[in-house]
Design an enzyme around this catalytic site. Structure first.
Site, short mmCIF file in Angstrom:
data_model
loop_
_atom_site.label_atom_id
_atom_site.label_comp_id
_atom_site.label_asym_id
_atom_site.label_seq_id
_atom_site.Cartn_x
_atom_site.Cartn_y
_atom_site.Cartn_z
N THR A 81 9.33 11.01 -4.40
CA THR A 81 9.33 9.66 -3.83
C THR A 81 9.39 8.57 -4.90
O THR A 81 8.83 8.72 -5.99
CB THR A 81 8.08 9.42 -2.95
OG1 THR A 81 7.99 8.04 -2.63
CG2 THR A 81 6.79 9.82 -3.64
N SER A 82 10.04 7.47 -4.55
CA SER A 82 10.16 6.35 -5.50
C SER A 82 8.79 5.72 -5.79
O SER A 82 8.64 4.97 -6.74
CB SER A 82 11.10 5.28 -4.93
OG SER A 82 10.65 4.87 -3.66
N GLU A 83 7.79 6.04 -4.96
CA GLU A 83 6.44 5.51 -5.20
C GLU A 83 5.53 6.51 -5.92
O GLU A 83 4.31 6.44 -5.85
CB GLU A 83 5.80 5.05 -3.89
CG GLU A 83 6.47 3.88 -3.22
CD GLU A 83 6.65 2.64 -4.09
OE1 GLU A 83 6.17 2.62 -5.24
OE2 GLU A 83 7.30 1.70 -3.62
N HIS A 117 4.54 -5.49 1.61
CA HIS A 117 5.12 -4.15 1.53
C HIS A 117 4.56 -3.15 2.56
O HIS A 117 5.28 -2.69 3.43
CB HIS A 117 4.91 -3.66 0.09
CG HIS A 117 5.43 -2.30 -0.20
ND1 HIS A 117 5.60 -1.84 -1.48
CD2 HIS A 117 5.78 -1.28 0.60
CE1 HIS A 117 6.07 -0.61 -1.44
NE2 HIS A 117 6.17 -0.24 -0.19
N HIS A 173 4.50 2.00 6.00
CA HIS A 173 4.80 0.60 6.29
C HIS A 173 4.37 0.33 7.73
O HIS A 173 5.10 -0.34 8.47
CB HIS A 173 6.28 0.31 6.10
CG HIS A 173 6.79 0.59 4.73
ND1 HIS A 173 8.12 0.71 4.43
CD2 HIS A 173 6.12 0.77 3.54
CE1 HIS A 173 8.27 0.95 3.12
NE2 HIS A 173 7.07 1.01 2.58
N GLY A 192 13.76 9.24 0.07
CA GLY A 192 14.89 9.05 0.99
C GLY A 192 15.30 10.25 1.80
O GLY A 192 16.49 10.48 2.02
N GLY A 241 7.60 5.72 3.97
CA GLY A 241 6.31 6.41 3.88
C GLY A 241 6.37 7.63 2.98
O GLY A 241 7.42 8.28 2.88
N HIS A 292 0.94 6.71 2.09
CA HIS A 292 1.51 5.36 2.05
C HIS A 292 2.49 5.21 3.20
O HIS A 292 3.36 6.06 3.40
CB HIS A 292 2.22 5.13 0.71
CG HIS A 292 3.12 3.94 0.74
ND1 HIS A 292 2.69 2.68 1.09
CD2 HIS A 292 4.45 3.81 0.47
CE1 HIS A 292 3.70 1.84 1.04
NE2 HIS A 292 4.78 2.50 0.67
ZN LIG Z 1 6.65 1.62 0.64
#
Ligand SMILES: [Zn+2]
Length: 209
Positions: free
Chosen positions: A75-77, A158, A98, A45, A27, A96
């Site tokens: 964030t990777s997103e 996802h 999951h 992470g 998230g 965001h």
């Molecule tokens: Zn995600």
């Protein structure tokens, strides 16, 4: 800088963890500052138990880092968040997660049809954004079409994305998506058929009251 926004992001991230909507460091959350156009965003992470206000990064709309007190990675997103801000100039926040029930629908590539009046909070149905590899431009582009018709969309295989005028509003929408997904799934199982969709004219009656 933008300490107030960072505080609010941290508070919502904590709440999402307590509500069980994010787990195991999944998230990510962001908020745009109206004056500067800068975006405060959660790091990648990061164990949320060790997160504090200095963990939140400040970036610009092109993803350049403006402030990074702890030397963390955004964030990777990040690309997906930036895509939401670029394509929806009216919004100030992106969430965001999951969230489990909503993600079941995302895995099945099944949109959440309007089966309860809470769907009104999201503008009706919750569409599915076509699969894109996490962290890529493909995923960032996949949300453009769905966000034209809804403030919430499922990310195929996802998770979920919601947008709003504030992080508090985007988060409430996230809770609604998860609640509706849960009701929808159990209705489907209990009735052993698709739950009936609430017709638009019924939504209109409520909206016009
Ligand atoms: Zn995600």
């Amino acid at each position: 800088m933008l300490e107030n926004l960072k505080e609010r992001i941290l508070k919502i991230a904590d709440r999402a963890e307590r509500d069980g909507l994010i787990r195991h460091g999944s998230g990510n959350f962001s908020m745009k500052d109206e004056k500067t156009g800068y975006i405060c965003i959660t790091p990648t992470g990061q164990d949320r138990n060790n997160s504090d206000i200095d963990s939140i990064l400040v970036i610009d709309i092109d993803g350049n880092i403006i402030e990074n007190k702890k030397g963390l990675k955004p964030t990777s997103e990040t690309l997906m968040h930036l895509s939401a801000y670029r394509n929806r100039e009216d919004i100030k926040s992106v969430c965001h997660t999951h969230a489990v029930y909503a993600t079941i629908f995302a895995v099945q590539n099944k949109e959440i049809a309007p089966v309860v009046f809470e769907n009104l909070m999201l503008g009706g149905r919750v569409p599915v954004a076509k699969y894109g590899t996490p962290g890529t431009t493909e995923l960032a582009n996949s949300i453009i079409e769905p966000l034209k018709v809804s403030d919430a969309c499922l990310l195929e295989k996802h998770g979920v994305l919601t947008v709003g005028n504030s992080i508090e509003e985007a988060y409430i929408k996230m809770q609604y998506v998860e609640d509706i997904a849960k009701i929808y799934l159990y209705s489907l199982l209990l009735g052993q058929k698709e739950p009936e969709i609430i017709p638009q004219r019924e939504f209109d009656k409520v909206l016009n009251r």
